[in-house]
Design a protein around this motif. Sequence first.
Motif, PDB file in Angstrom:
ATOM      1  N   ASN A   1      29.774 -22.631 -52.931  1.00  0.00           N
ATOM      2  CA  ASN A   1      30.529 -23.359 -53.956  1.00  0.00           C
ATOM      3  C   ASN A   1      30.158 -22.925 -55.368  1.00  0.00           C
ATOM      4  N   ASN A   2      29.038 -22.242 -55.518  1.00  0.00           N
ATOM      5  CA  ASN A   2      28.596 -21.819 -56.848  1.00  0.00           C
ATOM      6  C   ASN A   2      29.264 -20.530 -57.309  1.00  0.00           C
ATOM      7  N   GLU A   3      29.923 -19.821 -56.377  1.00  0.00           N
ATOM      8  CA  GLU A   3      30.507 -18.524 -56.711  1.00  0.00           C
ATOM      9  C   GLU A   3      32.006 -18.488 -56.414  1.00  0.00           C
ATOM     10  N   GLN A   4      32.668 -19.580 -56.591  1.00  0.00           N
ATOM     11  CA  GLN A   4      34.087 -19.660 -56.247  1.00  0.00           C
ATOM     12  C   GLN A   4      34.935 -18.923 -57.273  1.00  0.00           C
ATOM     13  N   PRO A   5      35.671 -17.875 -56.855  1.00  0.00           N
ATOM     14  CA  PRO A   5      36.540 -17.152 -57.795  1.00  0.00           C
ATOM     15  C   PRO A   5      37.805 -17.943 -58.087  1.00  0.00           C
ATOM     16  N   LYS A   6      38.453 -17.611 -59.186  1.00  0.00           N
ATOM     17  CA  LYS A   6      39.680 -18.293 -59.564  1.00  0.00           C
ATOM     18  C   LYS A   6      40.876 -17.701 -58.805  1.00  0.00           C
ATOM     19  N   ASN A   7      41.851 -18.570 -58.541  1.00  0.00           N
ATOM     20  CA  ASN A   7      43.125 -18.160 -57.947  1.00  0.00           C
ATOM     21  C   ASN A   7      42.963 -17.494 -56.577  1.00  0.00           C
ATOM     22  N   ASP A   8      41.963 -17.879 -55.829  1.00  0.00           N
ATOM     23  CA  ASP A   8      41.780 -17.364 -54.476  1.00  0.00           C
ATOM     24  C   ASP A   8      41.914 -18.525 -53.500  1.00  0.00           C
ATOM     25  N   ARG A   9      43.093 -18.668 -52.920  1.00  0.00           N
ATOM     26  CA  ARG A   9      43.352 -19.793 -52.028  1.00  0.00           C
ATOM     27  C   ARG A   9      42.599 -19.682 -50.702  1.00  0.00           C
ATOM     28  N   MET A  10      42.181 -18.473 -50.343  1.00  0.00           N
ATOM     29  CA  MET A  10      41.478 -18.270 -49.077  1.00  0.00           C
ATOM     30  C   MET A  10      39.970 -18.322 -49.234  1.00  0.00           C
ATOM     31  N   TYR A  11      39.482 -18.684 -50.399  1.00  0.00           N
ATOM     32  CA  TYR A  11      38.056 -18.571 -50.680  1.00  0.00           C
ATOM     33  C   TYR A  11      37.195 -19.317 -49.654  1.00  0.00           C
ATOM     34  N   LYS A  12      37.591 -20.509 -49.266  1.00  0.00           N
ATOM     35  CA  LYS A  12      36.792 -21.328 -48.356  1.00  0.00           C
ATOM     36  C   LYS A  12      36.616 -20.702 -46.975  1.00  0.00           C
TER      37      LYS A  12
ATOM     38  N   LEU B   1      48.415 -29.600 -48.762  1.00  0.00           N
ATOM     39  CA  LEU B   1      48.116 -28.179 -48.877  1.00  0.00           C
ATOM     40  C   LEU B   1      49.285 -27.489 -49.558  1.00  0.00           C
ATOM     41  N   SER B   2      48.995 -26.690 -50.568  1.00  0.00           N
ATOM     42  CA  SER B   2      50.056 -26.089 -51.373  1.00  0.00           C
ATOM     43  C   SER B   2      50.899 -25.099 -50.584  1.00  0.00           C
ATOM     44  N   PHE B   3      50.326 -24.427 -49.591  1.00  0.00           N
ATOM     45  CA  PHE B   3      51.088 -23.428 -48.827  1.00  0.00           C
ATOM     46  C   PHE B   3      51.417 -23.904 -47.415  1.00  0.00           C
ATOM     47  N   LYS B   4      51.443 -25.201 -47.210  1.00  0.00           N
ATOM     48  CA  LYS B   4      51.872 -25.754 -45.923  1.00  0.00           C
ATOM     49  C   LYS B   4      53.342 -25.454 -45.704  1.00  0.00           C
ATOM     50  N   GLN B   5      53.715 -25.141 -44.462  1.00  0.00           N
ATOM     51  CA  GLN B   5      55.077 -24.736 -44.131  1.00  0.00           C
ATOM     52  C   GLN B   5      55.759 -25.765 -43.230  1.00  0.00           C
TER      53      GLN B   5
ATOM     54  N   LYS C   1      50.864 -21.298 -41.610  1.00  0.00           N
ATOM     55  CA  LYS C   1      51.561 -20.188 -40.960  1.00  0.00           C
ATOM     56  C   LYS C   1      50.707 -18.927 -40.962  1.00  0.00           C
ATOM     57  N   PHE C   2      50.757 -18.229 -39.836  1.00  0.00           N
ATOM     58  CA  PHE C   2      50.095 -16.933 -39.690  1.00  0.00           C
ATOM     59  C   PHE C   2      51.138 -15.892 -39.312  1.00  0.00           C
ATOM     60  N   TYR C   3      50.914 -14.675 -39.748  1.00  0.00           N
ATOM     61  CA  TYR C   3      51.656 -13.520 -39.243  1.00  0.00           C
ATOM     62  C   TYR C   3      50.719 -12.770 -38.303  1.00  0.00           C
ATOM     63  N   LYS C   4      51.190 -12.500 -37.070  1.00  0.00           N
ATOM     64  CA  LYS C   4      50.324 -11.901 -36.064  1.00  0.00           C
ATOM     65  C   LYS C   4      50.946 -10.628 -35.499  1.00  0.00           C
ATOM     66  N   LEU C   5      50.085  -9.652 -35.278  1.00  0.00           N
ATOM     67  CA  LEU C   5      50.439  -8.425 -34.566  1.00  0.00           C
ATOM     68  C   LEU C   5      49.722  -8.459 -33.229  1.00  0.00           C
ATOM     69  N   CYS C   6      50.484  -8.581 -32.144  1.00  0.00           N
ATOM     70  CA  CYS C   6      49.904  -8.795 -30.818  1.00  0.00           C
ATOM     71  C   CYS C   6      50.360  -7.723 -29.845  1.00  0.00           C
ATOM     72  N   GLN C   7      49.527  -7.510 -28.823  1.00  0.00           N
ATOM     73  CA  GLN C   7      49.922  -6.670 -27.701  1.00  0.00           C
ATOM     74  C   GLN C   7      51.021  -7.386 -26.925  1.00  0.00           C
ATOM     75  N   SER C   8      52.066  -6.662 -26.565  1.00  0.00           N
ATOM     76  CA  SER C   8      53.240  -7.304 -25.970  1.00  0.00           C
ATOM     77  C   SER C   8      52.940  -7.931 -24.615  1.00  0.00           C
ATOM     78  N   ASP C   9      52.145  -7.271 -23.784  1.00  0.00           N
ATOM     79  CA  ASP C   9      51.947  -7.775 -22.423  1.00  0.00           C
ATOM     80  C   ASP C   9      50.773  -8.754 -22.321  1.00  0.00           C
ATOM     81  N   SER C  10      49.629  -8.409 -22.876  1.00  0.00           N
ATOM     82  CA  SER C  10      48.439  -9.244 -22.722  1.00  0.00           C
ATOM     83  C   SER C  10      48.328 -10.355 -23.754  1.00  0.00           C
TER      84      SER C  10
ATOM     85  N   GLY D   1      51.784 -18.544 -49.461  1.00  0.00           N
ATOM     86  CA  GLY D   1      52.852 -18.718 -50.452  1.00  0.00           C
ATOM     87  C   GLY D   1      53.062 -17.442 -51.251  1.00  0.00           C
ATOM     88  N   ALA D   2      53.206 -17.596 -52.555  1.00  0.00           N
ATOM     89  CA  ALA D   2      53.411 -16.441 -53.425  1.00  0.00           C
ATOM     90  C   ALA D   2      52.197 -15.536 -53.483  1.00  0.00           C
ATOM     91  N   LYS D   3      51.023 -16.041 -53.102  1.00  0.00           N
ATOM     92  CA  LYS D   3      49.787 -15.265 -53.162  1.00  0.00           C
ATOM     93  C   LYS D   3      49.436 -14.635 -51.815  1.00  0.00           C
TER      94      LYS D   3
END
Length: 587
Positions: free
Chosen positions: A224-235, A270-274, A286-295, A306-308
């Motif tokens: 929590n002492n090194e939290q950058p600005k405008n980084d929604r994924m920081y946690k 949550l600001s980027f809730k869908q 929401k996640f975007y996933k690249l998966c193996q088709s069969d397994s 969102g926009a970020k």
Amino acid sequence: MSAKGVLNESEIRELVTQSESESENEDFELPVEDDDSSGDTVSIQNSVENIDDIESGVVDPDNNVAESEPVHELSSSDDEFNFDTANIKWKSKKRRPSPHPFTQVNVGYNSNLTCENRELDFFKEFFNEDLMVLIVTETNNFVDYAGEAMGRVGRYSSFAKWTDLTVDELYLFFGVWLLVSVHGLNDIRDCWSTRDILNVPIFSKLMSRDRFLAILKFLHFSSNNEQPKNDRMYKIRAPFEKLRQSFKDLYTPFQNLSIDESLLLFKGRLSFKQFIKTKRARFGIKFYKLCQSDSGYIWDIMLYLGAKTEIADKYHIGKSGAIVTTLLEPLFKKGYNVFVDNYYTSPTLAVLLRQKGSNICGTVKKNRKGMPIFPPLQKGEVFAKFSDGMMALKYTDKRDVHMLSTIDKFSMAEPPKKKAHITDTVLKPVCILNYNKNMGGVDHTDQLLSSTESVRRTVKWYKKVFFHLLDSSILNAHVLFQLVTNKKVSIYEYKLKIIEQHQGPKRRPSGGKPSTSETPLRLLGRHFPTFIPPTEKKISVTRKCLVCANTKLGVQKRRESRYECLDCRVTLCVAPCFQKYHTQLKF
């Protein structure tokens, strides 16, 4: 011929007979007029039988099939892609799609584990020592940070009772957390309940309830002492990126891949809730996933912010296309087939992937820029046009289906029968059958995760994402375990094996109710009081007296004591509880 480009049943039978007599290496052409304004249209009746493959096209004046147009690939250093869809010239003259050959070598598992290793060893490939040390360090630091901010109020507060977390204890915590999800009780505290209808003794043997809840409360992944600005994924960024890289490093995918979005249920603020009404969860992260088709192996995963959202649109093909290129870029130039739905598919993306040595197949919106104009069709008819190694197709069944492919040729085949008693023959375009077979990688992943997920309701969105990553790691470890050992094990059984192997040495019970046997050990031998040993956080340690809390002869009360029995290891008041405990069967 009944109409321009449309064949009736007898004509199809005659052409099928003719095609069977020709060489397999020769192309069989449907006699559709060569007109750039019209496509290949074929009417397929459900009564046609024993037709394995009908390749339809047009006959050019020299009775030769046109070659595929050459594709000029971009240089590896050239990230500019300035493609104008106006340059696409759709023609009805058949141009054989020429998909890039698959050149990737050493596909599959990339590690030294063998079939002799346990299920837990495969899981620890993802949740390795580095990741565990990171979580342990940040969790302990967060306790100090929060304790200083709150002044560590109260001697019985969570801060006062906290002892530093270790890697082994964190592994045990994850095992207990997975066990909680298996039992599925409504309240986590019920897992430690002493009521007969809820009692599960294994939990108290592995970890005390208060310690488990304290770890869950203080679980942290960043400073929590090194939290950058405008980084929604920081946690959640540190474990997210480590696991994302492990997913790629430990597995080289086979040829067929699928890209789609997945929704993790979350209804908090949550600001980027869908909100996606077609998904089972509807509200969530929401996640975007690249998966193996069969397994269903999750090779790459990206969090929607969102926009970020961290999408690299360096080819300037729009957001939807940039999602595909961002996930697929490490696999360019290797002939991978990627299957996507109509949110991503476009002629521009198909041209780019073709120039980057990859193949694409997917449903497409008919009004996408660069798509040809499709005429109205009757049920069972199919219409196709070709341009620069691409095939745009419209097929009408219960509704219109539009496809864009650089993989499959224009041919018809029977779909696999879902029920044996159905004898009607229904021919469908091969590209649609191929799409239906390989597009479900992400949906298959979501189905497996929903049956064994360990995520629970919480107001901390990053904790929910972390436990979703935990479940995803178990799924990937399950795929690798089956691939290496060649054993077919359900993901549920695999999860149980991980829990069993996570237990480690059983915890020595502290306190508890007195023994109910007729001659318990506490009534025998010689017993002496001693001070409770000090801890790192506290010198004069006190705990509640066992007799005071469980007395049957008077009013129950809570009284703290600094003494315990050296042999029985229970906390007792020196007088009169020490004597009562060692002389009375019932007190």
